[in-house]
Design an enzyme around this catalytic site. Structure first.
Site, PDB file in Angstrom:
ATOM      1  N   LYS A   1      28.107 103.332  37.612  1.00  0.00           N
ATOM      2  CA  LYS A   1      29.207 103.940  36.994  1.00  0.00           C
ATOM      3  C   LYS A   1      30.465 103.676  38.064  1.00  0.00           C
ATOM      4  O   LYS A   1      30.583 104.582  38.733  1.00  0.00           O
ATOM      5  CB  LYS A   1      29.184 105.155  36.660  1.00  0.00           C
ATOM      6  CG  LYS A   1      30.421 106.002  35.801  1.00  0.00           C
ATOM      7  CD  LYS A   1      29.947 107.243  35.327  1.00  0.00           C
ATOM      8  CE  LYS A   1      31.011 108.141  34.668  1.00  0.00           C
ATOM      9  NZ  LYS A   1      32.371 107.813  35.108  1.00  0.00           N
TER      10      LYS A   1
ATOM     11  N   CYS B   1      44.672 117.593  79.760  1.00  0.00           N
ATOM     12  CA  CYS B   1      43.233 117.843  79.292  1.00  0.00           C
ATOM     13  C   CYS B   1      42.939 119.330  79.309  1.00  0.00           C
ATOM     14  O   CYS B   1      43.292 120.020  79.923  1.00  0.00           O
ATOM     15  CB  CYS B   1      42.363 117.169  80.432  1.00  0.00           C
ATOM     16  SG  CYS B   1      40.641 117.580  80.070  1.00  0.00           S
TER      17      CYS B   1
HETATM   18  S1  IVH Z   1      29.940 103.049  29.041  1.00  0.00           S
HETATM   19  C1  IVH Z   1      30.762 104.587  24.790  1.00  0.00           C
HETATM   20  N1  IVH Z   1      29.479 102.045  31.350  1.00  0.00           N
HETATM   21  O1  IVH Z   1      32.757 105.894  32.909  1.00  0.00           O
HETATM   22  C2  IVH Z   1      30.642 103.778  26.187  1.00  0.00           C
HETATM   23  N2  IVH Z   1      31.131 103.318  31.127  1.00  0.00           N
HETATM   24  O2  IVH Z   1      32.809 108.521  31.975  1.00  0.00           O
HETATM   25  C3  IVH Z   1      31.293 104.546  27.222  1.00  0.00           C
HETATM   26  N3  IVH Z   1      32.430 103.763  33.054  1.00  0.00           N
HETATM   27  O3  IVH Z   1      35.536 105.911  30.396  1.00  0.00           O
HETATM   28  C4  IVH Z   1      31.549 104.047  28.445  1.00  0.00           C
HETATM   29  N4  IVH Z   1      31.291 102.293  34.534  1.00  0.00           N
HETATM   30  O4  IVH Z   1      35.710 104.237  32.017  1.00  0.00           O
HETATM   31  C5  IVH Z   1      30.130 102.971  30.624  1.00  0.00           C
HETATM   32  N5  IVH Z   1      28.774 100.981  33.368  1.00  0.00           N
HETATM   33  C6  IVH Z   1      29.678 101.652  32.770  1.00  0.00           C
HETATM   34  C7  IVH Z   1      30.834 102.295  33.248  1.00  0.00           C
HETATM   35  C8  IVH Z   1      31.375 103.372  32.512  1.00  0.00           C
HETATM   36  C9  IVH Z   1      32.453 103.140  34.525  1.00  0.00           C
HETATM   37  C10 IVH Z   1      33.615 104.780  32.989  1.00  0.00           C
HETATM   38  C11 IVH Z   1      34.332 104.249  31.915  1.00  0.00           C
HETATM   39  C12 IVH Z   1      34.189 105.566  30.927  1.00  0.00           C
HETATM   40  C13 IVH Z   1      33.751 106.588  32.017  1.00  0.00           C
HETATM   41  C14 IVH Z   1      32.938 107.697  31.136  1.00  0.00           C
END
Ligand code: IVH
Length: 732
Positions: free
Chosen positions: A119, A414
């Site tokens: 993420k 010191c």
């Molecule tokens: S999927 C419906 N995949 O996290 C799909 N989000 O907390 C929703 N994000 O707004 C998003 N990496 O900006 C997805 N591998 C990833 C992600 C990701 C970062 C962020 C994205 C989203 C937020 C949600």
């Protein structure tokens, strides 16, 4: 019933509202946020909690009434083809099980496979391609409508302007891709390095800076920011790309997008959990920041069928890792003295829970950094953990200042020994110059006894402190002459403890010479370097070099050693130290022959050291910076006096095979370094000298032997190749 309420609560709520509204304005409108999301969330939660307890505190302007949006007033808007959804959060394995159980309830009997993606801690960017050409890029906005940032998005190298980039699959007429924009850790650090060089304050939070960078009015400014985009979803059309998340990522990749790395297709929740833990483990080693992982049902049809709750699709869930950042109050900064005398400011914090542990200290590099950050006692600060348990200070939240914060002034003395602190040439660090400073001594002895040193059990900081303050030890060597009766007089020492400590000190007598040298804590001289040094020089030879350097320095009446380093680097490249005196003259661009001669002599003295592979000018400076101190040279002698040796104690009797024979070594010996060959000769009673004369018994010649070989042949000195040498050594 506000009248019965503690006025401090009312004040706090008002304060929080004001702060949060100002931060939202900075974030959404000005596109220049000053705090991290985690900080905003913390303040937001504090206000929400207050309002929940005391609903009468809710005002019409409370930020808790606002729905999230990143729309800025001065950007053109565009509707999204489909809502840009968000994700529900899980924080534990149980949360994931509950998620799976709910999905089973809604669609009994379904068999799911999953993907686990990192993420990214960035911001969403929605890219629209028509006939394969990027025509539009938009931020998430409020999920329905976003800000158009097309020109800015075009500056991001990893956003393909036309797809397929190489010979990938042909795109559909209209393709909408969702990606995440971020700074890699390296790019963010580089940006901050540049800002600091330009005298601008460093950015605190990479995500907010990425957001601000994408929302520049002038795309040339965005172009200066090294942003990266990772694509993770196709929002339109549904049917064109394969219906499996895993295959979609593959498709995106072949079309020319960067996609989340290390995504695997998994079939059980146990596998998912293991993968989540894997990501948590490698988090700090990734080139970008992640704040968790996203777990997605791999089959799009199955995922779609589960529907959406609010703005969160049921088919995906984010697993949040503990935040690595937190805000807390800087209570005070304390100078700490290291074994080399270096002063490190340590931040004492109001204890705060971050990344799974409670911390109350954070590190700061030096007082210059404090000045650069404009850090003050009483500031609310952001701290960040990465890898280590001890977090570092990111910076103060200046907006939260009350005016009572106190500037932090670097110490001049010191705090332990009272000596005036010094700054070494060109350095930013402050040093206590007194080798006898009891705190320095404590650190030295602790290092001496540590695992990196001689690994002496039972020498914790309390014990060492007691030994120093009672006057029982003045240096490391005194450890070896401690007596039981003396120890028994110390508080907390009974018979058993005293005997054990003496025994473990005794055991440490037989550690290898390189361990002993490394234990002295000379900067940069760990066991490897120590072995290198002692393989070529005896400790006496090193001391003699140090004495020579000191006497040259004294005669030249200037601190030549400090000039030596930049000069010797140059000289090494230019003349390979063939004629250091001439080179020094030239290099110094001076007619002061005396000075150049001294410097030349100095270089000649350290030349054999610099010739060792792996020893550079900095090392030489550290080494002689250490040997320069009388106390340090005396320590070596004292250690030898108490029977600790810097020479390898051979358990076998020295062979007398080569007794009285003098060798000269030349050329490259296959399978041996010079020092190994030398050690082997000496171990058999022989001697190795530097130049061939009539007194030389043998020349040991390897590949590319040059003038020494010629001389030996001229003088009739027997020349040995490796084979003959082996024969000679095995001749008894
Ligand atoms: S999927 C419906 N995949 O996290 C799909 N989000 O907390 C929703 N994000 O707004 C998003 N990496 O900006 C997805 N591998 C990833 C992600 C990701 C970062 C962020 C994205 C989203 C937020 C949600």
């Amino acid at each position: 019933m506000a009248s019965h309420m503690d006025t401090s609560i009312i004040d706090r709520a008002a304060e929080l509202r004001a702060h949060l509204n100002r931060y939202s304005h900075q974030y959404y409108v000005l596109a220049s946020p000053t705090i991290t999301d985690a900080e905003y969330d913390a303040l937001f939660r504090e206000l929400a909690a207050l309002e929940e307890k005391h609903p009468e505190l809710i005002t019409p302007d409370s930020p808790t009434l606002r729905v999230g949006s990143d729309l800025a007033s001065d950007f053109a808007k565009t509707p999204h083809v489909r809502p840009v959804l968000s994700l529900a959060n899980a924080f534990s394995g149980e949360d994931l099980q509950a998620w799976e159980a709910r999905n089973q309830r809604l669609s009994p009997g379904s068999v799911y496979t999953y993907v686990v993606e990192p993420k990214f801690d960035g911001l969403t960017l929605v890219l629209r391609y028509e006939s394969g050409v990027l025509v539009q890029a938009a931020t998430r906005g409020n999920g329905e409508v976003g800000d158009l940032v097309t020109a800015n998005a075009r500056t991001i190298g990893s956003v393909p302007l036309r797809i397929p980039v190489e010979s990938g699959p042909a795109p559909p007429e209209v393709l909408v891709v969702r990606c995440e924009v971020l700074f890699t850790k390296e790019a963010f650090a580089a940006l901050n390095r540049e800002r600091i060089e330009d005298g601008e304050p460093a950015y605190i939070n990479a995500r907010n800076t990425a957001s601000g960078s994408l929302k520049q009015k002038d795309a040339r400014l965005t172009a200066k920011r090294d942003l990266t985009a990772y694509a993770y979803d196709v929002m339109y059309p549904d049917e064109f790309v394969p219906g499996d998340r895993f295959e979609r990522l593959d498709w995106l990749h072949s079309a020319g997008f960067m996609i989340p790395p290390d995504v695997q297709l998994l079939s059980t929740l146990d596998e998912v959990l293991a993968r989540v833990n894997w990501w948590a483990d490698i988090r700090d080693t990734l080139p970008f920041e992640i704040d968790g992982v996203v777990i997605k049902i791999a089959d799009n049809v199955q995922a779609e069928r589960l529907g959406v709750v609010g703005k969160d699709p049921r088919g995906s869930i984010s697993f949040k890792f503990p935040s690595k950042e937190a805000t807390t109050v800087l209570e005070h900064v304390e100078p700490q003295i290291g074994r080399t005398g270096r002063i490190t400011p340590t931040a004492h914090l109001k204890p705060v829970f971050v990344g799974g542990v409670t911390v109350s200290n954070a590190t700061l590099h030096n007082y210059d950094q404090i000045e650069q950050l404009d850090l003050r006692t009483g500031d609310t600060i952001t701290i960040k953990r990465s890898g280590d348990v001890i977090p570092y200070v990111v910076g103060p939240l200046k907006e939260l200042r009350s005016g009572d914060e106190i500037p932090i002034i670097p110490p001049t003395q010191c705090p332990i020994s009272g000596d005036l602190l010094i700054r070494k040439k060109d350095g930013v660090d402050l040093f206590c110059p007194n080798p006898q400073c009891s705190e320095r001594m404590l650190r030295r002895v602790m290092f001496f006894a540590s695992k990196e040193g001689l690994d002496i059990e039972g020498l914790g900081s309390n014990t060492v402190h007691a030994l120093i303050t009672s006057g029982l030890i003045k240096d490391e060597a005194d450890l070896y002459t401690l007596e039981k009766e003396e120890l028994l007089k110390l508080e907390g020492f009974a018979e058993k403890k005293a005997v054990e400590l003496l025994a473990s000190i005794d055991r440490a007598r037989n550690r290898s010479p390189e361990k002993l040298l490394a234990a002295l804590g000379i900067n940069g001289v760990g066991a490897v370097t120590a072995r290198l040094l002692l393989g070529r020089f005896s400790i006496e030879e090193l001391m003699a070099m140090a004495e020579k350097i000191l006497s040259i320095n004294r005669e030249a009446a200037s601190s030549l050693l400090e000039e030596l380093i930049p000069l010797s680097t140059l000289l090494l490249h230019k003349v390979h130290l063939k004629d250091p005196v001439a080179a020094s003259l030239k290099q110094l661009e001076t007619d002061d022959e005396k000075l150049a001669t001294s410097l030349g002599e100095l270089l000649t003295t350290v030349k054999p050291l610099l010739e060792l592979d792996g020893i550079g000018p900095t090392m030489v400076e550290e080494l002689f910076g250490w040997f320069k101190e009388d106390a340090n040279r005396e320590l070596i002698i004292k250690l030898q006096d108490v029977g600790v040796s810097f020479e390898r104690q051979s358990s076998r009797m020295k062979s007398q095979l080569l007794q009285g024979k003098t060798f000269v070594i030349t050329g490259a010996l296959e399978g041996f370094t010079r020092s190994q060959a030398k050690a082997r000769i000496e171990a058999n009673g022989g001697k190795v000298t530097g130049s061939v004369s009539r007194k030389t018994d043998y020349l040991l010649a390897g590949e590319k032997a040059g003038s020494k070989l010629a001389k030996a042949q001229k003088l009739g000195v027997p020349v040995l190749g490796l084979v003959e040498w082996e024969k000679l050594l095995n001749s008894d």
